[in-house]
Design an enzyme around this catalytic site. Structure first.
Site, mmCIF file in Angstrom:
data_model
loop_
_atom_site.group_PDB
_atom_site.id
_atom_site.type_symbol
_atom_site.label_atom_id
_atom_site.label_comp_id
_atom_site.label_asym_id
_atom_site.label_seq_id
_atom_site.Cartn_x
_atom_site.Cartn_y
_atom_site.Cartn_z
ATOM 1 N N HIS A 122 -0.699 0.767 -3.134
ATOM 2 C CA HIS A 122 -2.436 1.593 -3.520
ATOM 3 C C HIS A 122 -2.316 0.756 -4.282
ATOM 4 C CE1 HIS A 122 -2.332 3.755 0.334
ATOM 5 N NE2 HIS A 122 -1.461 4.392 -0.430
ATOM 6 N N ASP B 195 -2.012 -2.285 3.619
ATOM 7 C CA ASP B 195 -3.415 -3.488 2.152
ATOM 8 C C ASP B 195 -4.464 -3.082 3.054
ATOM 9 O OD1 ASP B 195 -0.713 -3.666 0.935
ATOM 10 O OD2 ASP B 195 -0.134 -4.950 2.366
HETATM 11 P P1 GDP Z 1 -3.971 -0.261 -0.068
HETATM 12 O O1 GDP Z 1 -2.536 0.130 0.455
HETATM 13 O O2 GDP Z 1 -4.710 0.062 2.093
HETATM 14 O O3 GDP Z 1 -4.598 0.671 -0.781
HETATM 15 O O4 GDP Z 1 -4.365 -1.436 0.257
HETATM 16 P P2 GDP Z 1 -3.822 -2.309 -1.508
HETATM 17 O O5 GDP Z 1 -4.287 -1.937 -2.400
HETATM 18 O O6 GDP Z 1 -2.671 -2.678 -1.183
HETATM 19 O O7 GDP Z 1 -4.813 -3.820 -1.417
HETATM 20 C C1 GDP Z 1 -5.933 -3.831 -1.059
HETATM 21 C C2 GDP Z 1 -6.120 -4.862 -2.517
HETATM 22 O O8 GDP Z 1 -7.067 -5.371 -2.433
HETATM 23 C C3 GDP Z 1 -6.488 -4.324 -4.104
HETATM 24 O O9 GDP Z 1 -5.644 -5.875 -4.271
HETATM 25 C C4 GDP Z 1 -7.312 -4.337 -3.979
HETATM 26 O O10 GDP Z 1 -7.850 -4.092 -5.898
HETATM 27 C C5 GDP Z 1 -8.385 -5.262 -3.714
HETATM 28 N N1 GDP Z 1 -9.660 -4.488 -2.552
HETATM 29 C C6 GDP Z 1 -10.141 -3.296 -2.227
HETATM 30 N N2 GDP Z 1 -11.358 -2.919 -2.003
HETATM 31 C C7 GDP Z 1 -11.343 -4.472 -2.472
HETATM 32 C C8 GDP Z 1 -13.104 -5.054 -1.728
HETATM 33 O O11 GDP Z 1 -13.963 -4.280 -1.744
HETATM 34 N N3 GDP Z 1 -13.285 -6.578 -2.782
HETATM 35 C C9 GDP Z 1 -11.811 -7.565 -3.183
HETATM 36 N N4 GDP Z 1 -12.114 -8.205 -3.798
HETATM 37 N N5 GDP Z 1 -10.697 -6.202 -3.615
HETATM 38 C C10 GDP Z 1 -10.585 -5.472 -3.021
#
Ligand code: GDP
Length: 430
Positions: free
Chosen positions: A40, A12
């Site tokens: 993701h 995440d």
């Molecule tokens: P992954 O499994 O690594 O792809 O991560 P996830 O998608 O599960 O979790 C990352 C969360 O952070 C998601 O809700 C994204 O939309 C959000 N996100 C990613 N980059 C940023 C950022 O720079 N700022 C904010 N506020 N949210 C972000």
């Protein structure tokens, strides 16, 4: 050339966003491990998506998306996801599912749920999607490959052998109903027809595109801490979450991986059971506030909706996480989330048995570790959506400089929001 996008921590970290962003300059995106047990989150012109099995390149028509042989393939979930993406207006993506991938069977999910039930209070907090039984069967050589679907005699033999074993477990350990191999066979044949158009020889395909000089992205699921060898065993997942495993699960030659982009968040989050070691955790009201403000809709699991545990940036875990991934660069996400804070703690050491260390320990010592924090002044300015690194407040830049020095890997990208364009690029200082 191959670039890997992988997580430095517990998952995440925002890998989906970074993959979606870098996908525009790539020809192929490969998922090489894991299954539909994590998600993701991607936010782009088509809307908001939680992808579980589909590679994050599906939003670009020029990209070939590959479900690699290392993935735990839940066909029903993959097809459902495809339908969902197309229903949201995305053109039908180019997709190849490896004929060597193995099938996550309905009995894997059942076994996962039965085992968690049996363990009761000692449960691992599994998502019950069958990942651990799936990989156990793969290495016990009782798994079923996609290619087996196309040889009915072989399929029936392998299925019968697998069911024989499962039924001993199901009836005598879990006291649950026996599986019916005929019913399962029917299910598999129906599944075969639905997946048939996507199945292909991804091994030859990947080697061919690399020969042609194309760019391939390996998209990791979860992060270093969840790797069964180098993570916090046994609170890990059952497939390797490291870029190195892309050579097996995505079938790229080790020498082709030129860039390993390690993604980490400006604070920490972790899903899983409350017994999992999570040294820099923030409890109480401060934790609730960070959880509420985190990510794009608070820190709640993309697959399960479970509240994630949250903590301050853990430099000890992240340094180790980047090291074992072999990070060539680091993408720091969610810096915007910290803008509300007066002071920002960073965990720079673990105190274990009275001694402070910055070396990430094995699990028994990790369970005894207490965090050592350093505090940074907050910038108290809304930076959401900032696209130029030099426009970030000096204190925000100081915070990034400090994290970079701590983890010992160059931070090249700093993300300021969940959307594709909410990104700044930075010249590393190390
Ligand atoms: P992954 O499994 O690594 O792809 O991560 P996830 O998608 O599960 O979790 C990352 C969360 O952070 C998601 O809700 C994204 O939309 C959000 N996100 C990613 N980059 C940023 C950022 O720079 N700022 C904010 N506020 N949210 C972000």
């Amino acid at each position: 050339m191959v670039k890997a996008i992988v997580g430095a921590n517990w998952g995440d970290e925002g890998k989906g966003k970074i993959t979606d962003m870098l996908a525009s300059q790539s020809d192929v995106v490969i998922r090489f491990q894991g299954g539909a047990n994590a998600g993701h989150t991607i936010i782009n012109n088509y809307g908001r998506f939680a992808l579980h099995t589909l590679p994050s390149g599906v939003f670009y028509p020029h990209i070939t998306n590959i479900v690699g042989n290392g993935v735990a393939l839940d066909v029903a979930k993959l097809l459902e996801e495809l339908k969902q993406v197309e229903a949201q207006g995305v053109p039908a993506p180019r997709l190849i599912v490896s004929d060597r991938a193995q099938l996550l069977m309905p009995y894997h999910a059942l076994q996962d749920a039965y085992e968690e039930e049996r363990l009761g209070g000692r449960a691992f907090g599994s998502t019950k999607s069958g990942i651990a039984p799936f990989y156990s069967d793969k290495y016990a050589k009782t798994g079923i490959q996609v290619c087996d679907l196309f040889d009915e005699v072989r399929l029936r033999t392998r299925l019968t052998a697998a069911v024989e074993l499962k039924n001993v477990l199901f009836q005598h350990l879990y006291h649950k109903p026996a599986l019916d191999p005929d019913q399962l066979m029917e299910h598999l044949l129906a599944m075969r027809e639905q997946i048939r158009p996507y199945v292909g020889d991804t091994v030859t395909f990947v080697h061919q595109v690399l020969k042609e000089g194309k760019t391939v992205l390996l998209e990791g699921q979860l992060g270093s801490m969840k790797d069964p060898d180098l993570g916090i065993f046994p609170m890990t997942t059952s497939s390797h979450t490291l870029a190195g495993y892309g050579c097996v699960g995505g079938c790229v030659p080790p020498t082709a991986i030129q860039d390993v982009i390690c993604v980490t968040k400006a604070y920490s989050s972790c899903v899983g059971s409350s017994t999992e070691p999570f040294v820099s955790e923030v409890a109480g009201e401060a934790g609730d506030e960070l959880r509420r403000r985190g990510g794009d809709r608070g820190e709640f699991g993309a697959t399960t909706g479970r509240p994630r545990r949250v903590g301050w940036f853990d430099a000890v875990a992240t340094k180790y996480g980047c090291m074992v991934q072999g990070a060539t660069q680091v993408a720091l996400t969610c810096l915007d989330v910290l803008s509300y804070l007066e002071k920002i703690p960073v965990c720079t050491g673990y105190e274990i048995d009275g001694r402070v260390t910055d070396a990430f320990p094995t699990t028994p010592a990790l369970l005894r570790a207490r965090p050592v924090f350093e505090e940074f002044p907050g910038w108290k300015t809304d930076i959401r959506g900032c696209t130029r690194y030099q426009d970030l407040p000096a204190r925000a830049q100081d915070y990034v400089d400090f994290l970079e020095a701590q983890i010992g890997a160059p931070i090249t990208m700093v993300s300021t929001g969940p959307k594709r364009e909410e990104m700044t690029y930075r010249t590393p200082k190390i």
